[in-house]
Design a protein around this motif. Structure first.
Motif, PDB file in Angstrom:
ATOM      1  N   ARG A   1      30.271  48.571  48.259  1.00 52.90           N
ATOM      2  CA  ARG A   1      30.398  48.172  49.658  1.00 52.90           C
ATOM      3  C   ARG A   1      29.255  47.263  50.102  1.00 52.90           C
ATOM      4  O   ARG A   1      29.382  46.576  51.120  1.00 52.90           O
ATOM      5  N   PHE A   2      28.128  47.258  49.366  1.00 48.87           N
ATOM      6  CA  PHE A   2      27.015  46.379  49.699  1.00 48.87           C
ATOM      7  C   PHE A   2      26.857  45.226  48.696  1.00 48.87           C
ATOM      8  O   PHE A   2      25.843  44.539  48.703  1.00 48.87           O
ATOM      9  N   ASN A   3      27.820  45.039  47.838  1.00 49.14           N
ATOM     10  CA  ASN A   3      27.780  43.977  46.837  1.00 49.14           C
ATOM     11  C   ASN A   3      28.774  42.902  47.269  1.00 49.14           C
ATOM     12  O   ASN A   3      29.993  43.119  47.243  1.00 49.14           O
ATOM     13  N   ALA A   4      28.245  41.772  47.683  1.00 50.51           N
ATOM     14  CA  ALA A   4      29.120  40.726  48.209  1.00 50.51           C
ATOM     15  C   ALA A   4      30.024  40.135  47.136  1.00 50.51           C
ATOM     16  O   ALA A   4      31.144  39.705  47.421  1.00 50.51           O
ATOM     17  N   GLU A   5      29.548  40.108  45.867  1.00 54.80           N
ATOM     18  CA  GLU A   5      30.342  39.495  44.809  1.00 54.80           C
ATOM     19  C   GLU A   5      31.467  40.411  44.349  1.00 54.80           C
ATOM     20  O   GLU A   5      32.557  39.947  44.037  1.00 54.80           O
ATOM     21  N   LEU A   6      31.196  41.717  44.269  1.00 52.66           N
ATOM     22  CA  LEU A   6      32.182  42.660  43.723  1.00 52.66           C
ATOM     23  C   LEU A   6      32.864  43.464  44.804  1.00 52.66           C
ATOM     24  O   LEU A   6      33.509  44.479  44.504  1.00 52.66           O
ATOM     25  N   MET A   7      32.713  43.057  46.073  1.00 50.52           N
ATOM     26  CA  MET A   7      33.361  43.798  47.149  1.00 50.52           C
ATOM     27  C   MET A   7      34.866  43.649  47.088  1.00 50.52           C
ATOM     28  O   MET A   7      35.621  44.535  47.513  1.00 50.52           O
ATOM     29  N   ASN A   8      35.349  42.519  46.521  1.00 53.88           N
ATOM     30  CA  ASN A   8      36.782  42.272  46.395  1.00 53.88           C
ATOM     31  C   ASN A   8      37.346  43.183  45.303  1.00 53.88           C
ATOM     32  O   ASN A   8      36.904  43.146  44.150  1.00 53.88           O
ATOM     33  N   PRO A   9      38.340  44.055  45.609  1.00 54.03           N
ATOM     34  CA  PRO A   9      38.879  44.956  44.584  1.00 54.03           C
ATOM     35  C   PRO A   9      39.646  44.242  43.472  1.00 54.03           C
ATOM     36  O   PRO A   9      39.954  44.861  42.441  1.00 54.03           O
ATOM     37  N   ASN A  10      39.975  42.950  43.652  1.00 52.64           N
ATOM     38  CA  ASN A  10      40.698  42.242  42.597  1.00 52.64           C
ATOM     39  C   ASN A  10      39.779  41.878  41.421  1.00 52.64           C
ATOM     40  O   ASN A  10      40.272  41.598  40.322  1.00 52.64           O
ATOM     41  N   ARG A  11      38.473  41.909  41.612  1.00 59.62           N
ATOM     42  CA  ARG A  11      37.533  41.586  40.519  1.00 59.62           C
ATOM     43  C   ARG A  11      37.263  42.863  39.721  1.00 59.62           C
ATOM     44  O   ARG A  11      36.177  43.450  39.755  1.00 59.62           O
ATOM     45  N   LYS A  12      38.292  43.300  39.035  1.00 63.97           N
ATOM     46  CA  LYS A  12      38.207  44.572  38.314  1.00 63.97           C
ATOM     47  C   LYS A  12      37.286  44.485  37.109  1.00 63.97           C
ATOM     48  O   LYS A  12      36.457  45.380  36.877  1.00 63.97           O
ATOM     49  N   GLU A  13      37.406  43.412  36.310  1.00 67.28           N
ATOM     50  CA  GLU A  13      36.586  43.328  35.102  1.00 67.28           C
ATOM     51  C   GLU A  13      35.100  43.233  35.446  1.00 67.28           C
ATOM     52  O   GLU A  13      34.254  43.839  34.778  1.00 67.28           O
TER      53      GLU A  13
ATOM     54  N   GLN B   1      38.591  55.539  46.450  1.00 66.38           N
ATOM     55  CA  GLN B   1      37.705  55.459  47.615  1.00 66.38           C
ATOM     56  C   GLN B   1      36.241  55.489  47.185  1.00 66.38           C
ATOM     57  O   GLN B   1      35.420  54.685  47.652  1.00 66.38           O
ATOM     58  N   ASP B   2      35.897  56.427  46.284  1.00 64.57           N
ATOM     59  CA  ASP B   2      34.508  56.495  45.809  1.00 64.57           C
ATOM     60  C   ASP B   2      34.146  55.256  44.998  1.00 64.57           C
ATOM     61  O   ASP B   2      33.010  54.761  45.072  1.00 64.57           O
ATOM     62  N   PHE B   3      35.109  54.744  44.205  1.00 70.03           N
ATOM     63  CA  PHE B   3      34.850  53.573  43.375  1.00 70.03           C
ATOM     64  C   PHE B   3      34.589  52.346  44.249  1.00 70.03           C
ATOM     65  O   PHE B   3      33.689  51.544  43.968  1.00 70.03           O
ATOM     66  N   ASP B   4      35.380  52.186  45.361  1.00 72.97           N
ATOM     67  CA  ASP B   4      35.135  51.073  46.286  1.00 72.97           C
ATOM     68  C   ASP B   4      33.817  51.250  47.026  1.00 72.97           C
ATOM     69  O   ASP B   4      33.155  50.269  47.386  1.00 72.97           O
ATOM     70  N   GLY B   5      33.416  52.517  47.270  1.00 71.94           N
ATOM     71  CA  GLY B   5      32.155  52.770  47.956  1.00 71.94           C
ATOM     72  C   GLY B   5      30.947  52.313  47.156  1.00 71.94           C
ATOM     73  O   GLY B   5      29.879  52.043  47.724  1.00 71.94           O
TER      74      GLY B   5
END
Length: 516
Positions: A60-72, A53-57
């Motif tokens: 939350r304002f980054n349009a490119e990395l908002m997708n959790p599948n872009r782990k690298e 939850q904290d890692f996704d937070g």
């Protein structure tokens, strides 16, 4: 590593001119991501951990990395902002900066093409390769020994510096203690000197005070004696003035009493004269009242005698009028009674003739002459009828009067019954109306009572519902606070375990360096 999860990503980055390897571990069961740095030269380890939850937070304002599948991409974004910062205890911790650091992380270059000797090699080539392999081990051992020696020299230099620093600190502490001891002795001597000087000054001040007190007491005694003498003189003058004032007051009082007695005698004489005149006036008033009463009584008696004479005269006139009316009405009444008797006799004759007519035309009735039901002699009956008729004719006038009186009485009773029945109906109607009004009032009152009871029950239910909601909210808040407290305790326990592990590793590393 089981606690951190499997390794999913690696990068390298410079921290304080030292190359660190950044490892990323993803623990899917605990839902946590751990970033760990390992120093390639000092073997220092730092780590920082985020829940999912904290890692996704963070993105939350980054349009490119908002997708959790872009782990690298997320891991690289974090690696760009990691920095080792000195804390208050001179220890370094891994922190996440809001902006990328000047040091740029680099991805590791893995050897994708390796030159593997293939084919046949001669003896010199094999010998050269064997010597190179031996030289690698020798160089590695020499480098390890050299680094151990350097580490040992640094440690010894640090130990010697610590010993010298301890000696210096002890020497400075001893010098400070000596200086403090000397300063305290001087302060004590100065304090004793000041106390003696203060005691001497106090004694001198007390002696001067005693002299001033004695002089003041003498002056006070003299002044008191003079005051007492003046006070006694004033008392004597005051007593003389008071005695003189008392004598004057007694003289004035006697004069006032004499004047008062004289005035009272004059007032008494005047009062007696006034009382004599008042008594004469009262006697004259009583005489006037008596004469007026006698005149009024005489007039009343005369009026009464006149009224009695007028009443008697009126009664006589009424009696004369009644006699005149009786003399005028009596012939009319007698004629009317005669006509009534004639009509009655005519009605009886008509009735007898009708009965005879019917008797002649009717079938003769069989008369029973034997037995107990035999009919009596008609002749005797006829004689009885005639005798009774003569008696009835003689007492007919008295019977009419009685019947008229009875009829009037019955009519009066019937009118009274009708009047009472009318009042009874009115009373019943009024009672019915009152009962109906009472029923309506009672029904309205009961409706109000029921409405008030329903409102009260509704308010109580609403209050109970509000209390239940407040209790549920309070329980939810308590549960949330307990859960938060539990999470905080778990986090603190993890930090404690990690600190203990880090301290243990540092202690083992120090022991290993000392042993080397």
């Amino acid at each position: 590593e089981k606690d951190k999860g499997p390794l999913v990503y690696q990068e390298s980055k410079l921290f304080n001119s030292e190359t660190f390897l950044i490892n990323v571990y993803d623990h899917t069961k605990r839902r946590a991501v751990t970033f760990e740095t390992y120093g390639l030269e000092t073997q220092d380890q730092f780590h920082i951990q985020y829940s999912y939850q904290d890692f996704d937070g963070l993105f939350r304002f980054n349009a490119e990395l908002m997708n959790p599948n872009r782990k690298e991409g997320r891991f690289h974004w974090i690696a760009e902002r990691l920095a080792a910062i000195l804390t208050v205890g001179k220890d370094r911790q891994l922190k996440l900066q809001p902006e990328p650091t000047p040091e740029v992380p680099e991805l590791p270059i893995y050897e994708t093409v390796r030159k593997i000797p293939t084919g046949r090699m001669d003896l010199k080539e094999r010998q050269r390769l064997r010597e190179q392999m031996d030289m690698l081990d020798i160089k590695r051992n020499e480098n390890i020994a050299k680094r151990k020696q350097e580490s040992r020299q640094k440690f010894l230099q640090h130990v010697f510096w610590l010993k010298e620093e301890d000696k210096r600190l002890k020497r400075e502490h001893h010098e400070k203690l000596e200086a403090e001891r000397t300063r305290r002795v001087q302060m004590k001597e100065e304090l004793e000197r000041r106390q003696k000087e203060a005691s001497r000054l106090e004694k001198e001040r007390q002696r001067q005070r005693r002299i001033a007190v004695e002089a003041k007491e003498e002056r006070t005694e003299e002044r008191d004696a003079e005051d007492y003498r003046q006070l006694r003189a004033r008392w004597k003058m005051r007593d003389a003035e008071r005695a003189k004032a008392i004598a004057e007051a007694i003289g004035r009082k006697e004069l006032d009493l004499a004047e008062l007695r004289k005035k009272q005698a004059e007032e008494k004489k005047v009062a007696e004269e006034i009382m004599r005149k008042r008594q004469g006036a009262w006697d004259a008033r009583e005489e006037r009242i008596r004469r007026k009463s006698q005149a009024w009584l005489k007039a009343v008696l005369e009026v009464k005698a006149e009224r009695l004479r007028m009443a008697k005269m009126m009664q006589e006139r009424n009696q004369e009028y009644l006699n005149l009316l009786h003399s005028l009405r009596q012939p009319i009444f007698e004629a009317q009674l005669k006509r009534m008797e004639e009509r009655k006799m005519a009605a009886e004759a008509i009735a007898q003739s009708t009965a005879a007519y019917h008797e002649k035309r009717a079938v003769p009735k069989k008369v029973k002459k034997k037995g107990k039901n035999a009919q009596k002699d008609d002749m005797s009956k006829e004689g009885n009828k005639r005798s009774s008729r003569t008696v009835q004719e003689s007492g007919k006038s008295d019977t009419d009067k009685v019947l008229d009186a009875v009829e009037a009485k019955m009519r009066a009773e019937m009118e009274e019954q009708h009047r009472r029945a009318k009042f009874e109906r009115l009373r019943d109607k009024r009672i019915k109306d009152l009962q109906e009004a009472r029923k309506q009032k009672c029904a309205a009152h009961m409706a109000e009572v029921r409405e008030a009871y329903r409102k009260k029950k509704f308010e109580e239910e609403q209050k109970a519902t509000e209390r239940r909601l407040i209790q549920k909210e309070r329980e939810a808040e308590i549960q949330a606070s307990a859960e938060k407290k539990k999470q905080d305790l778990e986090r603190l326990q993890r930090l404690r375990d990690q600190n203990i592990l880090r301290k243990e590793k540092e202690r083992i590393a120090r022991l290993a360096a000392m042993a080397a």
